[in-house]
Structure formats: structure tokens, C-alpha cells
Design a protein around this motif. Structure first.
Motif, PDB file in Angstrom:
ATOM      1  N   VAL A  49       0.844  -1.200   0.000  1.00 29.65           N
ATOM      2  CA  VAL A  49       0.000   0.000   0.000  1.00 29.65           C
ATOM      3  C   VAL A  49       0.881   1.252   0.000  1.00 29.65           C
ATOM      4  O   VAL A  49       1.764   1.400   0.844  1.00 29.65           O
ATOM      5  N   ILE A  50       0.639   2.121  -0.936  1.00 31.36           N
ATOM      6  CA  ILE A  50       1.379   3.379  -1.043  1.00 31.36           C
ATOM      7  C   ILE A  50       0.640   4.506  -0.342  1.00 31.36           C
ATOM      8  O   ILE A  50       1.233   5.336   0.334  1.00 31.36           O
ATOM      9  N   ASP A  51      -0.683   4.523  -0.508  1.00 25.70           N
ATOM     10  CA  ASP A  51      -1.453   5.655   0.000  1.00 25.70           C
ATOM     11  C   ASP A  51      -2.891   5.218   0.282  1.00 25.70           C
ATOM     12  O   ASP A  51      -3.406   4.297  -0.358  1.00 25.70           O
ATOM     13  N   ARG A  52      -3.492   5.848   1.258  1.00 29.53           N
ATOM     14  CA  ARG A  52      -4.937   5.768   1.474  1.00 29.53           C
ATOM     15  C   ARG A  52      -5.472   7.150   1.107  1.00 29.53           C
ATOM     16  O   ARG A  52      -5.502   8.053   1.930  1.00 29.53           O
ATOM     17  N   GLU A  53      -5.831   7.266  -0.143  1.00 31.11           N
ATOM     18  CA  GLU A  53      -6.139   8.583  -0.699  1.00 31.11           C
ATOM     19  C   GLU A  53      -7.550   9.029  -0.314  1.00 31.11           C
ATOM     20  O   GLU A  53      -8.521   8.302  -0.559  1.00 31.11           O
ATOM     21  N   PRO A  54      -7.675  10.210   0.285  1.00 31.24           N
ATOM     22  CA  PRO A  54      -9.012  10.700   0.654  1.00 31.24           C
ATOM     23  C   PRO A  54      -9.923  10.814  -0.566  1.00 31.24           C
ATOM     24  O   PRO A  54      -9.469  11.083  -1.677  1.00 31.24           O
ATOM     25  N   LEU A  99     -18.242  10.734  -6.649  1.00 32.33           N
ATOM     26  CA  LEU A  99     -17.214  10.430  -5.648  1.00 32.33           C
ATOM     27  C   LEU A  99     -15.912  10.191  -6.405  1.00 32.33           C
ATOM     28  O   LEU A  99     -15.848   9.331  -7.288  1.00 32.33           O
ATOM     29  N   VAL A 100     -14.869  10.960  -6.061  1.00 28.30           N
ATOM     30  CA  VAL A 100     -13.601  10.847  -6.798  1.00 28.30           C
ATOM     31  C   VAL A 100     -12.429  10.911  -5.824  1.00 28.30           C
ATOM     32  O   VAL A 100     -12.531  11.501  -4.743  1.00 28.30           O
ATOM     33  N   PRO A 101     -11.273  10.331  -6.185  1.00 25.35           N
ATOM     34  CA  PRO A 101     -10.074  10.452  -5.341  1.00 25.35           C
ATOM     35  C   PRO A 101      -9.585  11.895  -5.305  1.00 25.35           C
ATOM     36  O   PRO A 101      -9.811  12.671  -6.237  1.00 25.35           O
ATOM     37  N   ALA A 102      -8.896  12.248  -4.217  1.00 23.43           N
ATOM     38  CA  ALA A 102      -8.447  13.619  -4.020  1.00 23.43           C
ATOM     39  C   ALA A 102      -7.524  14.100  -5.134  1.00 23.43           C
ATOM     40  O   ALA A 102      -7.484  15.298  -5.442  1.00 23.43           O
ATOM     41  N   SER A 103      -6.771  13.181  -5.759  1.00 27.46           N
ATOM     42  CA  SER A 103      -5.850  13.593  -6.819  1.00 27.46           C
ATOM     43  C   SER A 103      -6.582  14.123  -8.048  1.00 27.46           C
ATOM     44  O   SER A 103      -5.973  14.782  -8.893  1.00 27.46           O
ATOM     45  N   MET A 104      -7.904  13.884  -8.138  1.00 27.07           N
ATOM     46  CA  MET A 104      -8.674  14.408  -9.267  1.00 27.07           C
ATOM     47  C   MET A 104      -8.820  15.925  -9.194  1.00 27.07           C
ATOM     48  O   MET A 104      -9.291  16.547 -10.156  1.00 27.07           O
ATOM     49  N   ARG A 105      -8.429  16.510  -8.063  1.00 24.87           N
ATOM     50  CA  ARG A 105      -8.399  17.985  -7.998  1.00 24.87           C
ATOM     51  C   ARG A 105      -7.541  18.566  -9.114  1.00 24.87           C
ATOM     52  O   ARG A 105      -7.702  19.724  -9.505  1.00 24.87           O
ATOM     53  N   ALA A 106      -6.589  17.761  -9.606  1.00 21.22           N
ATOM     54  CA  ALA A 106      -5.713  18.247 -10.674  1.00 21.22           C
ATOM     55  C   ALA A 106      -6.503  18.566 -11.942  1.00 21.22           C
ATOM     56  O   ALA A 106      -6.049  19.344 -12.784  1.00 21.22           O
ATOM     57  N   VAL A 124     -17.172  22.728 -11.815  1.00 21.41           N
ATOM     58  CA  VAL A 124     -17.023  21.638 -10.857  1.00 21.41           C
ATOM     59  C   VAL A 124     -16.299  22.129  -9.606  1.00 21.41           C
ATOM     60  O   VAL A 124     -15.271  22.804  -9.694  1.00 21.41           O
ATOM     61  N   SER A 125     -16.853  21.797  -8.447  1.00 19.59           N
ATOM     62  CA  SER A 125     -16.217  22.103  -7.164  1.00 19.59           C
ATOM     63  C   SER A 125     -15.948  20.792  -6.423  1.00 19.59           C
ATOM     64  O   SER A 125     -16.709  19.831  -6.545  1.00 19.59           O
ATOM     65  N   TYR A 126     -14.868  20.767  -5.671  1.00 18.33           N
ATOM     66  CA  TYR A 126     -14.492  19.569  -4.903  1.00 18.33           C
ATOM     67  C   TYR A 126     -14.605  19.861  -3.411  1.00 18.33           C
ATOM     68  O   TYR A 126     -14.084  20.874  -2.929  1.00 18.33           O
ATOM     69  N   VAL A 127     -15.272  18.971  -2.678  1.00 16.02           N
ATOM     70  CA  VAL A 127     -15.441  19.136  -1.233  1.00 16.02           C
ATOM     71  C   VAL A 127     -15.030  17.831  -0.550  1.00 16.02           C
ATOM     72  O   VAL A 127     -15.554  16.754  -0.889  1.00 16.02           O
ATOM     73  N   PRO A 128     -14.092  17.872   0.411  1.00 15.49           N
ATOM     74  CA  PRO A 128     -13.684  16.655   1.136  1.00 15.49           C
ATOM     75  C   PRO A 128     -14.836  16.087   1.950  1.00 15.49           C
ATOM     76  O   PRO A 128     -15.724  16.813   2.408  1.00 15.49           O
ATOM     77  N   LEU A 129     -14.807  14.767   2.130  1.00 10.73           N
ATOM     78  CA  LEU A 129     -15.815  14.076   2.932  1.00 10.73           C
ATOM     79  C   LEU A 129     -15.298  13.818   4.342  1.00 10.73           C
ATOM     80  O   LEU A 129     -14.131  13.478   4.536  1.00 10.73           O
ATOM     81  N   GLU A 130     -16.176  13.960   5.314  1.00 14.92           N
ATOM     82  CA  GLU A 130     -15.816  13.701   6.708  1.00 14.92           C
ATOM     83  C   GLU A 130     -16.062  12.252   7.106  1.00 14.92           C
ATOM     84  O   GLU A 130     -15.604  11.818   8.164  1.00 14.92           O
ATOM     85  N   ASP A 131     -16.759  11.484   6.286  1.00 15.47           N
ATOM     86  CA  ASP A 131     -17.146  10.116   6.636  1.00 15.47           C
ATOM     87  C   ASP A 131     -15.922   9.229   6.866  1.00 15.47           C
ATOM     88  O   ASP A 131     -14.924   9.316   6.138  1.00 15.47           O
ATOM     89  N   ALA A 132     -16.040   8.351   7.881  1.00 17.86           N
ATOM     90  CA  ALA A 132     -15.008   7.339   8.075  1.00 17.86           C
ATOM     91  C   ALA A 132     -14.969   6.431   6.842  1.00 17.86           C
ATOM     92  O   ALA A 132     -16.008   6.205   6.200  1.00 17.86           O
ATOM     93  N   ASP A 133     -13.814   5.937   6.506  1.00 16.76           N
ATOM     94  CA  ASP A 133     -13.604   5.071   5.343  1.00 16.76           C
ATOM     95  C   ASP A 133     -13.783   5.795   4.016  1.00 16.76           C
ATOM     96  O   ASP A 133     -13.909   5.141   2.968  1.00 16.76           O
ATOM     97  N   ALA A 134     -13.786   7.110   4.052  1.00 18.99           N
ATOM     98  CA  ALA A 134     -13.886   7.860   2.791  1.00 18.99           C
ATOM     99  C   ALA A 134     -12.489   8.008   2.195  1.00 18.99           C
ATOM    100  O   ALA A 134     -11.895   9.088   2.142  1.00 18.99           O
ATOM    101  N   TYR A 135     -11.955   6.887   1.746  1.00 20.58           N
ATOM    102  CA  TYR A 135     -10.631   6.884   1.117  1.00 20.58           C
ATOM    103  C   TYR A 135     -10.595   5.753   0.093  1.00 20.58           C
ATOM    104  O   TYR A 135     -11.446   4.864   0.077  1.00 20.58           O
TER     105      TYR A 135
END
Length: 303
Positions: free
Chosen positions: A165-170, A247-254, A260-271
Motif C-alpha cells: 500500500v502506497i497511500d490511502r487517498e481521501p 465520488l472521486v479520489p483527491a488527486s482528481m483535484r488536478a 465543478v467544485s471539490y469538497v472533502p468528505l468527513e465520513d469514516a472510510d472515505a478513502y
């Protein structure tokens, strides 16, 4: 039959035109050197050198043999270098697959760049492939390494694969810019339970599809998925058109798409996992060198 040592001895004498200087160059005493040259001439049945107490000169066969001996030794040195490089993982080839979403994550380009600098003679064959097909391709020997977004579903597959595992991406929620929650710094998925969603078809991208369903289930609702796009970046065009949330990985901010606006999720397991997979019985030097480079690259970038 003559050997490489005799060839090196002969080349030294032929270039120095002196047994004394050649012996010094070879860190060898002169009598053994003379014996080896004599043995070489006996094996060939040809006089390579004319020598007396004062002078050493190449015969015509000696000049021809010098040219050939240099080529043989150069080829031998080249072969040795290639073998050493292959054993260290600095040459060969690797067949690498990655999911489309991983192409937006810095881990992939950073690892490829770093590996290209360390092992420029390893030929990389790259292909886009969803996670589940990657596991199948690895087990079938069709690829050597994959950047995947999930763990193997079947226990047998898991035993035959190594996963790092390299990352648990939000995960982020992509919303139309005019959505009432688009300006929030974060939100919980339950807050958009009544909204329509867009997604990739499950048969193509089960990992992200199932994560959306799982998170929605924990939030107390079943997502209404009204539109599909084949590729993850295609979802954003549907979001911009107001057809739903994604629902998209955080790297899609690129991917900066108007509307389109991106908002992080507070939910557990949101990675979403990002991992490197390979066959557990594959210990090829080129693969192990690449896996080491990926780990170093991830550590250096703080993933």
C-alpha cells in the motif's frame, strides 16, 4: 585452446611492445607472462611476436590477431556489464499497468521518473487497466506489476500476489459549482442523500462504485445513480452539466473543469487505496528494483 587471460596478456604485450612494461601493467612477473604468450602461440600454431633481447614486434598474423583479440575482450566486457546490470535490476523490461485514476496521483509519475533515472536501460511497457483485470493479468503472467485501487477479492489470489500500500487517498465529492454545498470546506455524505449521483459502471470500476454504495449505506441511504461514464475523468463533465454528484479520489483535484467544485468528505472510510501489486513468486531483479524505487519515491514524497 586459449583463454581470456591469454588474450589480455597478448594485448598488453602487443600494445607495449615490451614484456617488461606489459608485466608491470599486468602486475605480473615477466617469466609467467612469457610462458603464457608462448603457450598461446603454440595453441594457434602461429608466431604472433618477433622478439629478441632488445625489441618486440608484431608479426603480420600478430597484427590481425591483436585486432580480433581487442574485439573479443570488448564483447566480453560488454557481456559482463550487461549481466551485472541485469542481476542488479538495471536492465531488462517491465510490463506495468495502472488504473486511469492513478494517472492523476503523483505516485505514478514520481516513481516512473525516479526509476528512469536509476535504471534507464529497463524498458517499460505501460497500459491502462482497471484493478480487477490487473489482478487477473498478473496471475496470468501478462503484466509484471500494477498500480491498483483495491485488494484482491479472492483469498487464493491474495496468496499468490504481493501488495504494497502506497497511500490511502481521501475521497472528495465533486459537485456542480452552483450546488448549495459547493462552497463548504467539508461535508458528510448524508447531507446529499437526496441528490442524484453519476458513476462509472460497476463492471468496469467496481472499487469506486462499491465504495460509494458502502459509504452511502453507512450514511443511511441508497445512492440514486442516474448516469454513467466509462472513465473517471468523464464523470466530471457530467457533474459540470448538473447531472449529478461524483465520488472521486483527491488527486482528481488536478482536473480543473469549469463548473465543478471539490469538497472533502468527513465520513469514516472515505478513502481509496493506492497499492502496487505483483506476483508473490516473481523475484526478478528488474521488478524488485522497481518496487524498491516505488517505496523510496513514496517515502520521499511523504505518501
Amino acid at each position: 585452446m586459449f583463454d581470456f587471460r591469454q588474450l589480455r596478456y597478448f594485448v598488453a604485450v602487443a600494445e607495449e611492445l615490451s614484456f617488461t612494461r606489459a608485466a608491470i601493467r599486468l602486475h605480473l612477473s615477466q617469466p609467467p607472462l612469457s610462458q603464457q604468450i608462448q603457450s598461446l602461440e603454440q595453441d594457434l600454431g602461429v608466431r604472433l611476436l618477433d622478439r629478441n633481447k632488445r625489441n618486440v614486434a608484431l608479426t603480420e598474423p600478430g597484427r590481425i590477431f591483436l585486432e580480433q583479440a581487442r574485439q573479443v575482450l570488448a564483447k566480453a566486457d560488454e557481456a559482463r556489464s550487461q549481466v551485472v546490470a541485469a542481476a542488479a535490476g538495471y536492465s531488462g523490461q517491465l510490463r506495468l499497468a495502472y488504473t486511469v485514476s492513478v494517472s492523476f496521483h503523483p505516485a505514478l509519475p514520481q516513481a516512473l521518473l525516479r526509476h528512469g533515472q536509476i535504471a534507464p536501460n529497463v524498458r517499460m511497457h505501460l497500459s491502462e487497466m482497471y484493478t480487477e483485470p490487473q489482478f487477473a493479468a498478473l496471475l496470468a503472467g501478462q503484466i509484471d506489476v500494477g498500480f491498483v485501487r483495491d485488494e484482491p477479492i479472492h483469498a487464493q489470489d491474495a496468496r499468490n500476489l504481493r501488495l504494497s500500500v502506497i497511500d490511502r487517498e481521501p475521497l472528495l465529492l465533486a459537485l456542480p459549482s452552483g450546488h448549495p454545498l459547493s462552497g463548504r470546506s467539508s461535508l458528510r455524505l448524508a447531507e446529499v442523500a437526496a441528490d442524484a449521483f453519476v458513476s462509472q459502471p460497476r463492471e468496469l470500476a467496481a472499487t469506486l462504485y462499491d465504495r460509494l454504495v458502502k459509504l452511502a449505506d453507512k450514511a443511511g441511504f441508497q445512492p440514486s445513480i442516474t448516469q454513467h461514464a466509462q472513465q473517471i475523468n468523464g464523470l466530471l463533465a457530467l457533474v459540470a452539466a448538473g447531472l449529478g454528484l461524483a465520488l472521486v479520489p483527491a488527486s482528481m483535484r488536478a482536473v480543473r473543469l469549469s463548473g465543478v467544485s471539490y469538497v472533502p468528505l468527513e465520513d469514516a472510510d472515505a478513502y481509496l487505496l493506492l497499492a502496487v501489486a505483483s506476483r508473490s513468486d516473481d523475484h526478478s531483479p528488474a521488478l524488485l528494483q522497481f518496487l524498491s524505487t516505488v517505496a523510496e519515491s513514496a517515502g520521499a514524497s511523504g505518501l
